[in-house]
Design an enzyme around this catalytic site. Sequence first.
Site, PDB file in Angstrom:
ATOM      1  N   GLU A  30      -3.565  -9.785   4.075  1.00 27.56           N
ATOM      2  CA  GLU A  30      -4.448  -9.446   5.199  1.00 27.56           C
ATOM      3  C   GLU A  30      -5.619 -10.416   5.339  1.00 27.56           C
ATOM      4  O   GLU A  30      -6.058 -10.696   6.458  1.00 27.56           O
ATOM      5  CB  GLU A  30      -4.986  -8.013   5.029  1.00 27.56           C
ATOM      6  CG  GLU A  30      -3.994  -6.920   5.393  1.00 27.56           C
ATOM      7  CD  GLU A  30      -3.084  -6.534   4.245  1.00 27.56           C
ATOM      8  OE1 GLU A  30      -2.432  -5.495   4.345  1.00 27.56           O
ATOM      9  OE2 GLU A  30      -3.007  -7.289   3.245  1.00 27.56           O
TER      10      GLU A  30
ATOM     11  N   GLU B  34       0.827  -1.205   0.000  1.00 24.07           N
ATOM     12  CA  GLU B  34       0.000   0.000   0.000  1.00 24.07           C
ATOM     13  C   GLU B  34       0.864   1.260   0.000  1.00 24.07           C
ATOM     14  O   GLU B  34       0.527   2.255  -0.650  1.00 24.07           O
ATOM     15  CB  GLU B  34      -0.932  -0.010   1.208  1.00 24.07           C
ATOM     16  CG  GLU B  34      -2.004  -1.087   1.137  1.00 24.07           C
ATOM     17  CD  GLU B  34      -2.876  -1.140   2.374  1.00 24.07           C
ATOM     18  OE1 GLU B  34      -4.078  -1.408   2.227  1.00 24.07           O
ATOM     19  OE2 GLU B  34      -2.349  -0.916   3.486  1.00 24.07           O
TER      20      GLU B  34
END
Length: 261
Positions: free
Chosen positions: A132, A112
């Site tokens: 995740e 990210e």
Amino acid sequence: MTSSNVRTERRGAVLEVTLDRPKANAIDTATSRELGEIFTAFRDDPELRVAIITGAGEKFFCPGWDLKAAAEGEAVDADYGKGGFGGLQELRGLNKPVIAAVNGIACGGGLELAISADIILAADHASFALPEIKSGTVADAATIKLPKRIPYHIAMELLYTGRWFDAQEAHRWGLVNRILPAAELMTAARAMAEELAAGPPLVFAAIKEIAREAEDMKFQDAMNRVTSSQFETVERLYRSEDQKEGARAFAEKRDPVWKGR
């Protein structure tokens, strides 16, 4: 500037930011806040025009959130400081080019962080993932950004499965600009940064603001805002010395001298 977590170095108009948290360059709350302060200072410094973000060593760019800190009680929704997690992905008004030099593993929040940059260069051994899903959390920034960066169905597969993919696949989907031998990564990043630093900073600022703000706008609405100078950076550009200098240099068949004003 050097700290226990992040190293910075000014090279003329270029700021190099290096995550340096052995063993893996993971980001805890303190590191995120430090990065936020660094990128805020970069944004506000008129002498700095381009930033490079990279990781120390050859194995890890950044694996994202520091799970050891999480195990010790740091909350997933902690206050990560200016710019949100990693100091970059939510920083308002950052209208300067940022290059990510991905020197190794970039997963979770590390990926990210990379996709929050404008240009991504990757070492040939770099690898990526959004794992995740496997720990019962959501890659929130990636879920928002990734389907806008690469084909939707590919982005959703990566988010749903958390699978690993290499630099070659990342390049194939347009997620990274170039793949380089590891030994050449920073040389290439610095060369690109120097090229951009020699360019017109007010034009770059307008490009970045327009691209960011227009992302969720209809084309004509965005064009109307540009042509009516409703973007602050466009207004400043069209009333600048640099805009006049660009026109003069073109007419005189010479290289322009950009002053950023």
